[in-house]
Design a protein around this motif. Structure first.
Motif, PDB file in Angstrom:
ATOM      1  N   GLY A  47       0.819  -1.208   0.000  1.00 60.30           N
ATOM      2  CA  GLY A  47       0.000   0.000   0.000  1.00 60.30           C
ATOM      3  C   GLY A  47       0.852   1.255   0.000  1.00 60.30           C
ATOM      4  N   ASN A  48       1.891   1.282   0.840  1.00 60.83           N
ATOM      5  CA  ASN A  48       2.790   2.438   0.887  1.00 60.83           C
ATOM      6  C   ASN A  48       3.512   2.635  -0.443  1.00 60.83           C
ATOM      7  N   ALA A  49       3.888   1.528  -1.083  1.00 59.49           N
ATOM      8  CA  ALA A  49       4.607   1.608  -2.348  1.00 59.49           C
ATOM      9  C   ALA A  49       3.744   2.247  -3.435  1.00 59.49           C
ATOM     10  N   ILE A  50       2.482   1.836  -3.493  1.00 60.46           N
ATOM     11  CA  ILE A  50       1.572   2.383  -4.515  1.00 60.46           C
ATOM     12  C   ILE A  50       1.305   3.865  -4.251  1.00 60.46           C
ATOM     13  N   GLU A  51       1.094   4.223  -2.990  1.00 63.13           N
ATOM     14  CA  GLU A  51       0.894   5.631  -2.653  1.00 63.13           C
ATOM     15  C   GLU A  51       2.128   6.457  -3.039  1.00 63.13           C
ATOM     16  N   TYR A  52       3.293   5.940  -2.713  1.00 61.22           N
ATOM     17  CA  TYR A  52       4.539   6.639  -3.038  1.00 61.22           C
ATOM     18  C   TYR A  52       4.663   6.841  -4.548  1.00 61.22           C
ATOM     19  N   GLY A  53       4.382   5.787  -5.301  1.00 64.17           N
ATOM     20  CA  GLY A  53       4.481   5.882  -6.753  1.00 64.17           C
ATOM     21  C   GLY A  53       3.578   6.955  -7.327  1.00 64.17           C
ATOM     22  N   PHE A  54       2.334   7.012  -6.844  1.00 63.23           N
ATOM     23  CA  PHE A  54       1.400   7.994  -7.385  1.00 63.23           C
ATOM     24  C   PHE A  54       1.687   9.401  -6.871  1.00 63.23           C
ATOM     25  N   SER A  55       2.350   9.507  -5.730  1.00 67.68           N
ATOM     26  CA  SER A  55       2.788  10.836  -5.294  1.00 67.68           C
ATOM     27  C   SER A  55       3.835  11.382  -6.271  1.00 67.68           C
ATOM     28  N   TYR A 115      -3.010  19.696  -7.644  1.00 62.43           N
ATOM     29  CA  TYR A 115      -2.392  18.869  -6.608  1.00 62.43           C
ATOM     30  C   TYR A 115      -1.664  19.754  -5.606  1.00 62.43           C
ATOM     31  N   LEU A 116      -1.946  19.536  -4.305  1.00 63.51           N
ATOM     32  CA  LEU A 116      -1.300  20.319  -3.253  1.00 63.51           C
ATOM     33  C   LEU A 116      -0.213  19.540  -2.524  1.00 63.51           C
ATOM     34  N   SER A 117      -0.559  18.330  -2.063  1.00 61.77           N
ATOM     35  CA  SER A 117       0.418  17.644  -1.216  1.00 61.77           C
ATOM     36  C   SER A 117       0.088  16.168  -1.041  1.00 61.77           C
ATOM     37  N   TYR A 118       1.086  15.466  -0.533  1.00 60.07           N
ATOM     38  CA  TYR A 118       0.944  14.075  -0.115  1.00 60.07           C
ATOM     39  C   TYR A 118       1.606  13.946   1.253  1.00 60.07           C
ATOM     40  N   GLN A 119       0.957  13.218   2.144  1.00 61.74           N
ATOM     41  CA  GLN A 119       1.459  13.029   3.513  1.00 61.74           C
ATOM     42  C   GLN A 119       1.623  14.375   4.229  1.00 61.74           C
ATOM     43  N   PRO A 130      -4.888  16.741  21.901  1.00 58.83           N
ATOM     44  CA  PRO A 130      -4.296  16.987  20.579  1.00 58.83           C
ATOM     45  C   PRO A 130      -4.248  15.725  19.727  1.00 58.83           C
ATOM     46  N   PHE A 131      -4.608  15.899  18.468  1.00 61.28           N
ATOM     47  CA  PHE A 131      -4.537  14.831  17.473  1.00 61.28           C
ATOM     48  C   PHE A 131      -3.629  15.287  16.339  1.00 61.28           C
ATOM     49  N   SER A 132      -2.885  14.337  15.784  1.00 60.92           N
ATOM     50  CA  SER A 132      -2.020  14.621  14.647  1.00 60.92           C
ATOM     51  C   SER A 132      -2.085  13.443  13.677  1.00 60.92           C
ATOM     52  N   GLY A 133      -2.091  13.746  12.394  1.00 67.87           N
ATOM     53  CA  GLY A 133      -2.143  12.684  11.403  1.00 67.87           C
ATOM     54  C   GLY A 133      -1.586  13.153  10.073  1.00 67.87           C
ATOM     55  N   TYR A 134      -1.502  12.222   9.123  1.00 72.94           N
ATOM     56  CA  TYR A 134      -0.938  12.524   7.808  1.00 72.94           C
ATOM     57  C   TYR A 134      -1.924  12.092   6.729  1.00 72.94           C
ATOM     58  N   THR A 135      -2.342  13.051   5.932  1.00 73.37           N
ATOM     59  CA  THR A 135      -3.307  12.774   4.865  1.00 73.37           C
ATOM     60  C   THR A 135      -2.622  12.102   3.684  1.00 73.37           C
ATOM     61  N   ASP A 136      -3.431  11.541   2.801  1.00 79.29           N
ATOM     62  CA  ASP A 136      -2.888  11.033   1.537  1.00 79.29           C
ATOM     63  C   ASP A 136      -2.800  12.204   0.553  1.00 79.29           C
ATOM     64  N   PHE A 137      -3.611  12.209  -0.478  1.00 79.05           N
ATOM     65  CA  PHE A 137      -3.488  13.203  -1.550  1.00 79.05           C
ATOM     66  C   PHE A 137      -4.485  14.350  -1.344  1.00 79.05           C
ATOM     67  N   ILE A 138      -3.971  15.576  -1.391  1.00 77.79           N
ATOM     68  CA  ILE A 138      -4.820  16.764  -1.245  1.00 77.79           C
ATOM     69  C   ILE A 138      -4.783  17.571  -2.542  1.00 77.79           C
ATOM     70  N   PHE A 139      -5.991  17.951  -3.002  1.00 79.85           N
ATOM     71  CA  PHE A 139      -6.143  18.748  -4.225  1.00 79.85           C
ATOM     72  C   PHE A 139      -6.970  19.988  -3.896  1.00 79.85           C
ATOM     73  N   ASP A 142     -11.118  26.257  -7.007  1.00 78.31           N
ATOM     74  CA  ASP A 142     -11.628  27.534  -6.493  1.00 78.31           C
ATOM     75  C   ASP A 142     -12.662  27.346  -5.392  1.00 78.31           C
ATOM     76  N   GLU A 143     -13.391  26.238  -5.441  1.00 77.46           N
ATOM     77  CA  GLU A 143     -14.502  26.049  -4.504  1.00 77.46           C
ATOM     78  C   GLU A 143     -14.150  25.235  -3.265  1.00 77.46           C
ATOM     79  N   GLU A 144     -13.218  24.285  -3.398  1.00 78.91           N
ATOM     80  CA  GLU A 144     -13.040  23.354  -2.285  1.00 78.91           C
ATOM     81  C   GLU A 144     -11.656  22.726  -2.251  1.00 78.91           C
ATOM     82  N   ILE A 145     -11.373  22.147  -1.090  1.00 78.82           N
ATOM     83  CA  ILE A 145     -10.208  21.293  -0.879  1.00 78.82           C
ATOM     84  C   ILE A 145     -10.697  19.850  -0.912  1.00 78.82           C
TER      85      ILE A 145
END
Length: 259
Positions: A47-55, A115-119, A130-139, A142-145
């Motif tokens: 799973g991490n490998a596929i995410e990394y590849g698409f990042s 595309y904005l970011s990965y992790q 307090p909570f902390s986490g890492y998202t996958d793909f953020i886009f 004009d209207e939304e994230i």
């Protein structure tokens, strides 16, 4: 409540930490109380490998699918080496990479947003914890994230733990951005890749997290030591998870509980 969690070095909480408490308390004890660091499963590495590849694709480092798959294989081979699972399991998970990647390429790349970011690290508080986490793909448009959280699996089904994870991410991002936040769960198996609908605004999800934070604090407050916690929270030996547990996790169970 925060003092209790500080006593056992549990801050910040994360989506995986609260989900572990809800679904697998023995696993919570081993990983977060006794601080065991287990070898990754081959499925996790895949799973991490596929995410990394698409990042890399979204960063425009590689555009051709064939090249992308080669990079994914390389990541998998480099990291599956550290798994304690059998060579048969390593091959089984590796064989899923190409069909998953082909289906995913046809699905996730069809976006008109930027595309904005990965992790990306996101932070929030729930009941002042307090909570902390890492998202996958953020886009963004004009209207939304839009957050696309990718779940690669052998089975095409939504999990409640995944929904709670996304609810936490949505809360954090709503506090960070002055835009509508759209959270999407994208499930990908070797035979099917598609978005699964869920209601991230249903208050039951956040309420469930709050109830379990209180339950966790109440349980730990009765304990003065790690030994007290492992005496109160014991493993269910009939739990299906033990059938798939890595040898180092089984060894840790033996060390802590003697079984």
């Amino acid at each position: 409540m925060i003092k209790i969690f500080k006593r056992f070095d549990l801050l910040p909480f994360s989506p995986s930490r609260i989900n572990n408490w809800i679904d697998d308390k023995a696993g919570f004890v081993l990983r977060y109380i006794y601080k065991y660091d287990f070898a990754p499963s081959c499925a996790m590495v895949r799973g991490n490998a596929i995410e990394y590849g698409f990042s890399l694709y979204f960063q425009k480092k590689y555009k051709k699918l064939d090249t992308l798959i080669k990079k994914i294989y390389q990541y998998y081979d480099d990291n599956a080496y550290f798994s304690l699972e059998s060579e048969e399991e390593k091959k089984k998970q590796r064989d899923m990479i190409k069909p998953m990647s082909i289906l995913l390429f046809d699905t996730i790349t069809k976006t008109n947003s930027i595309y904005l970011s990965y992790q990306s690290n996101v932070k929030t508080e729930i009941l002042n914890i307090p909570f902390s986490g890492y998202t996958d793909f953020i886009f963004e448009n004009d209207e939304e994230i839009t957050v696309i959280d990718l779940k690669t699996s052998s089975q095409f089904r939504i999990r409640d733990s995944h929904i709670k994870q996304q609810v936490i991410y949505k809360k954090a991002l709503e506090e960070k951005f002055d835009k509508k936040i759209d959270i999407k769960l994208l499930y990908c198996t070797p035979k099917k890749c598609d978005f699964i609908e869920f209601d991230s605004s249903d208050p039951i999800h956040l309420k469930t997290i709050e109830l379990n934070l209180n339950n966790c604090a109440s349980t730990l407050d009765k304990c003065k030591s790690k030994l007290d916690i492992s005496s109160v929270l014991v493993p269910d030996l009939s739990d299906w998870r033990w059938n798939y547990a890595s040898q180092d996790k089984l060894d840790a169970r033996k060390e802590i509980w003697g079984v």
